[in-house]
Design an enzyme around this catalytic site. Structure first.
Site, PDB file in Angstrom:
ATOM      1  N   LEU A 122     -18.167  70.978  14.011  1.00 40.83           N
ATOM      2  CA  LEU A 122     -17.641  70.555  12.179  1.00 40.83           C
ATOM      3  C   LEU A 122     -18.471  69.915  11.203  1.00 40.83           C
ATOM      4  CD1 LEU A 122     -16.232  71.512  10.338  1.00 40.83           C
ATOM      5  CD2 LEU A 122     -14.215  69.197  10.564  1.00 40.83           C
ATOM      6  N   PRO A 125     -24.275  66.880   9.007  1.00 42.62           N
ATOM      7  CA  PRO A 125     -25.765  66.223   8.208  1.00 42.62           C
ATOM      8  C   PRO A 125     -25.328  65.414   6.745  1.00 42.62           C
ATOM      9  CG  PRO A 125     -27.483  67.743   9.867  1.00 42.62           C
ATOM     10  CD  PRO A 125     -25.715  68.214   9.382  1.00 42.62           C
ATOM     11  N   PHE A 153     -23.065  64.728  14.640  1.00 42.72           N
ATOM     12  CA  PHE A 153     -22.339  63.807  15.342  1.00 42.72           C
ATOM     13  C   PHE A 153     -21.289  64.611  16.396  1.00 42.72           C
ATOM     14  CE2 PHE A 153     -22.759  61.526  11.280  1.00 42.72           C
ATOM     15  CZ  PHE A 153     -24.286  60.499  12.188  1.00 42.72           C
ATOM     16  N   ILE A 154     -22.227  64.886  17.319  1.00 36.82           N
ATOM     17  CA  ILE A 154     -21.327  65.898  18.150  1.00 36.82           C
ATOM     18  C   ILE A 154     -20.697  65.618  19.251  1.00 36.82           C
ATOM     19  CG2 ILE A 154     -20.691  68.466  19.350  1.00 36.82           C
ATOM     20  CD1 ILE A 154     -20.407  68.547  16.151  1.00 36.82           C
ATOM     21  N   GLN A 276      -0.315  26.182  21.037  1.00 30.94           N
ATOM     22  CA  GLN A 276       0.932  26.895  20.273  1.00 30.94           C
ATOM     23  C   GLN A 276      -0.019  27.711  19.167  1.00 30.94           C
ATOM     24  OE1 GLN A 276       2.901  25.272  16.450  1.00 30.94           O
ATOM     25  NE2 GLN A 276       4.827  25.688  17.443  1.00 30.94           N
ATOM     26  N   GLY A 336     -13.090  33.007  23.225  1.00 28.16           N
ATOM     27  CA  GLY A 336     -14.429  31.805  22.997  1.00 28.16           C
ATOM     28  C   GLY A 336     -15.769  32.428  23.031  1.00 28.16           C
ATOM     29  N   GLY A 337     -16.512  31.478  22.571  1.00 30.78           N
ATOM     30  CA  GLY A 337     -18.151  31.426  23.300  1.00 30.78           C
ATOM     31  C   GLY A 337     -17.853  33.102  23.986  1.00 30.78           C
ATOM     32  N   GLU A 360     -11.820  61.211  13.192  1.00 35.45           N
ATOM     33  CA  GLU A 360     -10.826  62.276  12.482  1.00 35.45           C
ATOM     34  C   GLU A 360     -10.389  61.891  11.638  1.00 35.45           C
ATOM     35  OE1 GLU A 360      -9.692  64.432  14.261  1.00 35.45           O
ATOM     36  OE2 GLU A 360     -10.756  64.707  16.825  1.00 35.45           O
TER      37      GLU A 360
END
Length: 377
Positions: A122, A125, A153-154, A276, A336-337, A360
């Protein structure tokens, strides 16, 4: 929403497969930019490559709710594989809904058993969500249609054996001049171009497709001539609900990975989950995942009941996609890292989940749909 026995059994089957056969390989497939064909065969053997196709044509005849349940589990194992499956099932369902008995018998059995993968062509570009901008043309030539244009982008573009191609067959008819065609990818004039290098979901191929005097017979027109635009709109809710479930699956995987790490990592004399700040963050992550799942299941249930649910599908997709990025970001913070390093599972999931806010229909498009519904009430 409480799952019944059948739904719970299917969920456990999908979860076991995803956790045992997808998750251990997801990082390797991400690096390779591909996944083996055996994955397609395994998904088909479980009935997951034809979930929405009636049993008569080799499918599972499942509901949209079951589709959402399976999508979540597969996405929790590997986001890229879930996208491969999602687009294939979307193509299968479109064929099952719109095809003639001859077309169903010719294409669906091979697709549902995983011998042939489907793609949906569908996007172009110059346009994505605005299907009225389609420039690919279909020109009648006796008993054939000659297709010319470029699709972009298929998903499954390189892997697919069958593509559903949307093309303009009558420029004077506006949106009523768009038609869907069934195109076997081995047809002369169907050519795969560039394979995109992506931020995430790398094991799911995304390709550029060229159609150059690609001739398909009249028998390959899918549904009504000129009905392609309306047919595409009618299927959007199902696709959005499925992507919402996919986002939930990836977010859940990130949350579970962060929770496991927090239960093992120690700081200041105790595991970090006992602090916590970390515990509250995990509690918020779980809350978001649970709420998104419930709303996705709600939207799927409406669709199964035949109740108009464009607004609910848009809410499910928009909320789940944005929730998932937030949860994955929090998971990285808990690691973290290490969470920022390639090889950490949440780093890959974070990259994989970002596109859920784009395909979508973007989050902005979902808000347009929701706001239009509000204005019409």
């Amino acid at each position: 929403m409480r799952l019944d026995e059948e739904q719970a059994t299917i969920r456990e089957t999908a979860r076991r497969y995803a956790q045992e056969q997808l998750l251990p390989h997801a990082a390797t497939w991400d690096e390779l930019g591909d996944c083996p064909e055996t994955v397609v065969g395994a998904l088909a053997a479980l009935g997951f490559m034809g979930l929405l196709v009636p049993e008569r044509w080799g499918g599972a005849g499942a509901s949209h709710l079951i589709n959402a349940i399976v999508m979540e589990e597969i996405a929790a194992g590997c986001g890229g594989v879930s996208t491969l499956m999602h687009v294939h099932n979307f193509a299968c369902a479109t064929l099952a809904d719109l095809g003639s008995d001859e077309q169903r018998a010719r294409f669906l059995p091979a697709m549902t058993r995983g011998a042939t993968v489907g793609a949906f062509c569908l996007t172009e570009p110059q346009g994505g969500s605005d299907t009225a901008m389609i420039r690919t043309s279909g020109r009648r030539d006796r008993d054939f249609w000659a297709l010319d244009g470029t699709k972009q982008f298929i998903t499954n573009g390189r892997r697919a054996g069958v593509a559903l191609v949307m093309a303009v067959t009558d420029r004077t008819a506006g949106r009523h001049g768009v038609t869907l065609f069934i195109v076997p990818t081995g047809t002369p004039g169907f050519r795969v171009g560039r394979i995109e290098r992506k931020m995430g979901q790398r094991c799911s191929d995304t390709a550029e497709i060229f159609l150059e005097d690609c001739r398909v017979p009249e028998a390959n027109v899918l549904g009504a001539l000129g009905g392609g635009y309306a047919q595409a709109l009618a299927s959007l809710s199902a696709g959005r609900i499925s992507v919402g479930a996919q986002a939930v699956g990836m977010a859940r995987a990130a949350y579970e990975s962060a929770l496991d790490y927090a239960q093992q990592r120690s700081a200041f004399g105790k595991t970090i989950v006992q602090h916590q700040a970390i515990a509250f963050r995990l509690a918020d992550m779980l809350t978001k995942v649970e709420i998104a799942r419930q709303y996705v299941h709600h939207a799927a249930s409406l669709l199964d009941a035949g109740i108009a649910c464009d607004r609910e599908a848009a809410i499910a997709k928009c909320y789940a996609a944005e929730m998932a990025e937030s949860v994955c970001s929090d998971a990285i913070s808990i690691f973290g890292g290490y969470g920022y390093i390639v090889g950490c599972p949440v780093e890959r999931i974070y990259r994989d989940v970002r596109v859920c806010q784009i395909y979508e229909g973007t989050g902005d498009i979902q808000r347009v749909i929701i706001s239009r519904d509000l204005a019409s009430r």
